[in-house]
Scaffold this motif. Structure first.
Motif, PDB file in Angstrom:
ATOM      1  N   THR A  49       0.678  -2.695  -7.193  1.00  0.00           N
ATOM      2  CA  THR A  49       0.086  -1.193  -7.034  1.00  0.00           C
ATOM      3  C   THR A  49      -1.245  -1.561  -7.558  1.00  0.00           C
ATOM      4  O   THR A  49      -1.354  -1.785  -8.831  1.00  0.00           O
ATOM      5  CB  THR A  49       0.944  -0.484  -7.377  1.00  0.00           C
ATOM      6  OG1 THR A  49       2.030  -0.235  -6.825  1.00  0.00           O
ATOM      7  CG2 THR A  49       0.152   1.287  -7.538  1.00  0.00           C
ATOM      8  N   THR A  61      -8.253   2.149   3.206  1.00  0.00           N
ATOM      9  CA  THR A  61      -6.782   2.519   3.599  1.00  0.00           C
ATOM     10  C   THR A  61      -6.609   2.436   5.104  1.00  0.00           C
ATOM     11  O   THR A  61      -5.650   1.801   5.626  1.00  0.00           O
ATOM     12  CB  THR A  61      -6.706   4.030   3.131  1.00  0.00           C
ATOM     13  OG1 THR A  61      -6.845   4.207   1.656  1.00  0.00           O
ATOM     14  CG2 THR A  61      -5.051   4.577   3.468  1.00  0.00           C
ATOM     15  N   SER A  65      -3.771  -0.271   6.723  1.00  0.00           N
ATOM     16  CA  SER A  65      -2.710   0.886   7.032  1.00  0.00           C
ATOM     17  C   SER A  65      -1.393  -0.062   7.567  1.00  0.00           C
ATOM     18  O   SER A  65      -0.198   0.347   7.372  1.00  0.00           O
ATOM     19  CB  SER A  65      -3.111   2.015   7.674  1.00  0.00           C
ATOM     20  OG  SER A  65      -3.567   1.457   9.162  1.00  0.00           O
ATOM     21  N   SER A  68       2.520  -2.270   4.783  1.00  0.00           N
ATOM     22  CA  SER A  68       3.145  -1.082   4.151  1.00  0.00           C
ATOM     23  C   SER A  68       3.747  -1.696   2.730  1.00  0.00           C
ATOM     24  O   SER A  68       4.068  -0.938   1.759  1.00  0.00           O
ATOM     25  CB  SER A  68       4.607  -0.852   4.735  1.00  0.00           C
ATOM     26  OG  SER A  68       5.389  -2.216   5.019  1.00  0.00           O
ATOM     27  N   SER A  69       3.214  -3.034   2.338  1.00  0.00           N
ATOM     28  CA  SER A  69       3.585  -3.365   0.993  1.00  0.00           C
ATOM     29  C   SER A  69       2.503  -3.174   0.029  1.00  0.00           C
ATOM     30  O   SER A  69       2.410  -4.024  -0.842  1.00  0.00           O
ATOM     31  CB  SER A  69       3.832  -4.754   1.380  1.00  0.00           C
ATOM     32  OG  SER A  69       2.737  -5.646   1.559  1.00  0.00           O
ATOM     33  N   TRP A  70       1.516  -2.260   0.132  1.00  0.00           N
ATOM     34  CA  TRP A  70       0.562  -2.077  -0.835  1.00  0.00           C
ATOM     35  C   TRP A  70       0.337  -0.502  -1.142  1.00  0.00           C
ATOM     36  O   TRP A  70       0.716   0.208   0.005  1.00  0.00           O
ATOM     37  CB  TRP A  70      -0.821  -2.678  -0.583  1.00  0.00           C
ATOM     38  CG  TRP A  70      -1.776  -2.013   0.587  1.00  0.00           C
ATOM     39  CD1 TRP A  70      -1.362  -1.929   1.981  1.00  0.00           C
ATOM     40  CD2 TRP A  70      -2.807  -1.380   0.227  1.00  0.00           C
ATOM     41  NE1 TRP A  70      -2.430  -1.085   2.384  1.00  0.00           N
ATOM     42  CE2 TRP A  70      -3.343  -0.881   1.281  1.00  0.00           C
ATOM     43  CE3 TRP A  70      -3.420  -1.059  -1.039  1.00  0.00           C
ATOM     44  CZ2 TRP A  70      -4.485  -0.129   1.462  1.00  0.00           C
ATOM     45  CZ3 TRP A  70      -4.666  -0.260  -0.942  1.00  0.00           C
ATOM     46  CH2 TRP A  70      -5.129   0.379   0.291  1.00  0.00           C
ATOM     47  N   SER A  71      -0.037  -0.286  -2.287  1.00  0.00           N
ATOM     48  CA  SER A  71      -0.301   1.089  -2.825  1.00  0.00           C
ATOM     49  C   SER A  71      -1.384   0.912  -3.639  1.00  0.00           C
ATOM     50  O   SER A  71      -1.651   0.124  -4.434  1.00  0.00           O
ATOM     51  CB  SER A  71       1.029   1.560  -3.136  1.00  0.00           C
ATOM     52  OG  SER A  71       1.482   0.933  -4.498  1.00  0.00           O
ATOM     53  N   ILE A  72      -2.067   2.365  -4.099  1.00  0.00           N
ATOM     54  CA  ILE A  72      -3.147   2.253  -4.968  1.00  0.00           C
ATOM     55  C   ILE A  72      -3.198   3.838  -5.481  1.00  0.00           C
ATOM     56  O   ILE A  72      -2.478   4.667  -5.208  1.00  0.00           O
ATOM     57  CB  ILE A  72      -4.442   2.261  -4.079  1.00  0.00           C
ATOM     58  CG1 ILE A  72      -5.694   2.278  -4.990  1.00  0.00           C
ATOM     59  CG2 ILE A  72      -4.340   3.472  -3.061  1.00  0.00           C
ATOM     60  CD1 ILE A  72      -7.083   1.899  -4.179  1.00  0.00           C
ATOM     61  N   ILE A  73      -3.503   3.730  -6.887  1.00  0.00           N
ATOM     62  CA  ILE A  73      -3.572   4.804  -7.621  1.00  0.00           C
ATOM     63  C   ILE A  73      -5.084   4.745  -8.083  1.00  0.00           C
ATOM     64  O   ILE A  73      -5.537   3.848  -8.771  1.00  0.00           O
ATOM     65  CB  ILE A  73      -2.548   4.584  -8.964  1.00  0.00           C
ATOM     66  CG1 ILE A  73      -1.261   4.623  -8.648  1.00  0.00           C
ATOM     67  CG2 ILE A  73      -2.980   5.877  -9.820  1.00  0.00           C
ATOM     68  CD1 ILE A  73      -0.241   4.455  -9.656  1.00  0.00           C
TER      69      ILE A  73
END
Length: 78
Positions: A49, A61, A65, A68-73
């Motif tokens: 992340t 993003t 898109s 599906s294996s990444w996210s961000i804060i």
């Protein structure tokens, strides 16, 4: 949870996260000066992340898109 701190993320916070025994890698150690797209690619490859203060990551993003294996804060200062 695995974290990847962008170069602009404060070292004091990265140290606190590590002291709390979370797995955190810092872009400054891995690949200094890497472009935002490279940071996302690294996060996707390693399942981390992203932690950043850079609002420009929101523009990436749509392009990423399908992964599906990444996210961000994205954090903002007061």
């Amino acid at each position: 949870m695995l974290f990847l701190a962008d170069e602009n993320f404060p070292v004091e916070i990265t140290n606190a996260i590590r002291q709390a025994e979370h797995d955190l890698a810092w872009v400054g150690d891995l690949s200094p000066g890497i472009a935002d797209e490279g940071v996302v690619a690294l996060a996707v490859e390693t399942g981390r992340t992203i932690l950043t203060f850079d609002k420009d990551f929101g523009n990436l993003t749509p392009a990423w898109s399908q992964h599906s294996s990444w996210s961000i804060i994205v954090s903002r200062s007061g």
